[in-house]
Design a protein around this motif. Sequence first.
Motif, PDB file in Angstrom:
ATOM      1  N   ARG A  24       0.832  -1.209   0.000  1.00 59.06           N
ATOM      2  CA  ARG A  24       0.000   0.000   0.000  1.00 59.06           C
ATOM      3  C   ARG A  24       0.864   1.257   0.000  1.00 59.06           C
ATOM      4  N   ALA A  25       2.014   1.214   0.678  1.00 59.34           N
ATOM      5  CA  ALA A  25       2.925   2.361   0.648  1.00 59.34           C
ATOM      6  C   ALA A  25       3.480   2.583  -0.756  1.00 59.34           C
ATOM      7  N   GLY A  26       3.556   1.499  -1.531  1.00 62.94           N
ATOM      8  CA  GLY A  26       4.036   1.611  -2.907  1.00 62.94           C
ATOM      9  C   GLY A  26       2.972   2.022  -3.895  1.00 62.94           C
ATOM     10  N   GLY A  27       1.713   2.143  -3.433  1.00 61.44           N
ATOM     11  CA  GLY A  27       0.651   2.624  -4.303  1.00 61.44           C
ATOM     12  C   GLY A  27      -0.294   1.562  -4.803  1.00 61.44           C
ATOM     13  N   ALA A  28      -0.275   0.364  -4.209  1.00 66.38           N
ATOM     14  CA  ALA A  28      -1.171  -0.705  -4.644  1.00 66.38           C
ATOM     15  C   ALA A  28      -2.419  -0.753  -3.772  1.00 66.38           C
ATOM     16  N   ARG A  29      -3.483  -1.243  -4.358  1.00 65.37           N
ATOM     17  CA  ARG A  29      -4.696  -1.583  -3.621  1.00 65.37           C
ATOM     18  C   ARG A  29      -4.643  -3.078  -3.345  1.00 65.37           C
ATOM     19  N   VAL A  30      -4.967  -3.492  -2.123  1.00 67.25           N
ATOM     20  CA  VAL A  30      -4.798  -4.893  -1.733  1.00 67.25           C
ATOM     21  C   VAL A  30      -6.121  -5.478  -1.262  1.00 67.25           C
ATOM     22  N   THR A  31      -6.442  -6.657  -1.775  1.00 61.63           N
ATOM     23  CA  THR A  31      -7.498  -7.502  -1.225  1.00 61.63           C
ATOM     24  C   THR A  31      -6.813  -8.690  -0.576  1.00 61.63           C
ATOM     25  N   LEU A  32      -7.144  -8.961   0.673  1.00 59.88           N
ATOM     26  CA  LEU A  32      -6.492 -10.029   1.433  1.00 59.88           C
ATOM     27  C   LEU A  32      -7.442 -11.209   1.598  1.00 59.88           C
ATOM     28  N   ALA A  33      -6.929 -12.404   1.315  1.00 57.15           N
ATOM     29  CA  ALA A  33      -7.701 -13.626   1.523  1.00 57.15           C
ATOM     30  C   ALA A  33      -6.758 -14.701   2.039  1.00 57.15           C
ATOM     31  N   GLY A  34      -7.248 -15.538   2.944  1.00 60.93           N
ATOM     32  CA  GLY A  34      -6.371 -16.590   3.437  1.00 60.93           C
ATOM     33  C   GLY A  34      -6.938 -17.373   4.585  1.00 60.93           C
ATOM     34  N   PHE A  35      -6.130 -18.289   5.064  1.00 62.40           N
ATOM     35  CA  PHE A  35      -6.470 -19.100   6.218  1.00 62.40           C
ATOM     36  C   PHE A  35      -6.127 -18.337   7.492  1.00 62.40           C
ATOM     37  N   ARG A  36      -6.549 -18.903   8.598  1.00 66.21           N
ATOM     38  CA  ARG A  36      -6.252 -18.299   9.904  1.00 66.21           C
ATOM     39  C   ARG A  36      -5.864 -19.391  10.880  1.00 66.21           C
ATOM     40  N   ARG A  37      -5.098 -19.013  11.908  1.00 61.14           N
ATOM     41  CA  ARG A  37      -4.724 -19.940  12.972  1.00 61.14           C
ATOM     42  C   ARG A  37      -5.502 -19.618  14.242  1.00 61.14           C
ATOM     43  N   THR A  38      -6.579 -18.881  14.114  1.00 62.43           N
ATOM     44  CA  THR A  38      -7.416 -18.498  15.244  1.00 62.43           C
ATOM     45  C   THR A  38      -8.745 -19.220  15.175  1.00 62.43           C
ATOM     46  N   ILE A  39      -9.452 -19.284  16.299  1.00 63.69           N
ATOM     47  CA  ILE A  39     -10.749 -19.962  16.332  1.00 63.69           C
ATOM     48  C   ILE A  39     -11.777 -19.199  15.498  1.00 63.69           C
ATOM     49  N   ASN A  40     -11.814 -17.887  15.690  1.00 57.50           N
ATOM     50  CA  ASN A  40     -12.789 -17.053  14.990  1.00 57.50           C
ATOM     51  C   ASN A  40     -12.123 -16.307  13.831  1.00 57.50           C
ATOM     52  N   PRO A  41     -12.882 -15.943  12.809  1.00 58.57           N
ATOM     53  CA  PRO A  41     -12.320 -15.168  11.703  1.00 58.57           C
ATOM     54  C   PRO A  41     -11.706 -13.857  12.172  1.00 58.57           C
ATOM     55  N   VAL A  42     -10.643 -13.456  11.488  1.00 61.62           N
ATOM     56  CA  VAL A  42      -9.965 -12.187  11.787  1.00 61.62           C
ATOM     57  C   VAL A  42     -10.725 -11.074  11.085  1.00 61.62           C
ATOM     58  N   SER A  43     -11.093 -10.054  11.829  1.00 61.94           N
ATOM     59  CA  SER A  43     -11.961  -9.010  11.270  1.00 61.94           C
ATOM     60  C   SER A  43     -11.187  -7.869  10.628  1.00 61.94           C
ATOM     61  N   ASP A  44      -9.921  -7.692  11.000  1.00 61.73           N
ATOM     62  CA  ASP A  44      -9.202  -6.518  10.497  1.00 61.73           C
ATOM     63  C   ASP A  44      -7.704  -6.793  10.455  1.00 61.73           C
ATOM     64  N   VAL A  45      -7.102  -6.521   9.317  1.00 62.44           N
ATOM     65  CA  VAL A  45      -5.643  -6.535   9.170  1.00 62.44           C
ATOM     66  C   VAL A  45      -5.262  -5.261   8.444  1.00 62.44           C
ATOM     67  N   GLU A  46      -4.696  -4.334   9.161  1.00 61.33           N
ATOM     68  CA  GLU A  46      -4.272  -3.053   8.577  1.00 61.33           C
ATOM     69  C   GLU A  46      -5.415  -2.384   7.814  1.00 61.33           C
TER      70      GLU A  46
END
Length: 390
Positions: A24-46
């Motif tokens: 994002r600092a370089g000027g890109a727009r990012v969509t994040l998708a992936g697995f998690r190591r937590t019980i509940n889904p992660v609601s926010d990453v940056e």
Amino acid sequence: MLHVLYLVHDVSDPAVRRRIIMLRAGGARVTLAGFRRTINPVSDVEGLRPIDLGATRDGRFGQRMAAVAKAAVSIGSKLGNMPRPDLIIARNLEMLALARRAKSAFQATVPIVYECLDIHRLVLRDDFLGKALRGTERYLARDVKLLVTSSPAFIANYFKPFGQIAAPVELLENKYFEASAVSPDDLVAAENPVAPPWRIGWFGALRCRRSLELLAEFSRRLDGHFEIILRGRPALSEFPDFHAFVESEPWLSFRGPYRNPEDMAAIYREVHFSWAIDFFEDGQNSQWLLPNRLYEGCRFGAVPISMGNTETGRFLKQQDIGVLLPQATPEALEAAVGKMDEHRFGKLRGRVLARNPRTWSHDRNDCQALVEKLRGLAARPEPLIAEALA
């Protein structure tokens, strides 16, 4: 604006957040998708809400493969509402398999970048499983446009000799991200605590039982002349008794997780040395990597301690800095630093601070250069398309 779909093995991994910050600092727009190591889904990453592909468990290879197979079936519907990305970055081998499924779901030509920052011990086995995994990686990576990795030893010891990837390679070291220009005055102002006791900081992914036991025995031998401060995320799959072990040791303390880059200056200024040794996959990945803690510690004047026969050790020899151990024993560590005094430490630290700050840090220009390289891949036509247009 370049739109990147970032597919990751663990959305809560701090290294994932750092890469998102860089993109994002370089000027890109990012969509994040992936697995998690937590019980509940992660609601926010940056500030991003990740697309949840399910839960996986650290160290459980079979469970992870089952999760990948399940996600391969559903990823089309999971990504169905998002705009087509310009480029997909797949972090680790299992995400490379899903990247190809995602590319099919978009029904369009989307280039794939393979980001591989560790060489898992399973792919280095000389049995059927190891050969099958390497064959799978070669097949999945047959038309990726770029390989991103973090150490030249990964290329020299794995990717080249095994012939894994034909794509160009981008060496992107695990440097600290500097949001603004590094000031020499800022580096000089980074003061360590008065010693003794001398303090060794072991920060980041804490997954090496041998390091923990070595540091514990060393600190007991020195009877409080050295203290060991641990911070980060302990891999409880590797030592489920981690917290009890640390609590039983008089000169060890675990001070929890931290935020990178926000907390780095504060935590490294509490220590004199940084532990840049890892035996988790001794003789393989641990021998070849250049870890985050190497760059982060040096950025703030902590003197690195490493093994002389590793890629980290070779790097430190080139820079003429740090403390290099000939053997991984408490006795060798005591011989190297046990009689430390302020004059010697001042010289060791001075050599670290004398190096060009860009040795340790990425800045916004680096981020922009990375995104520009990715933009070039996204703009490049596929060979068949190019031939049709010719």
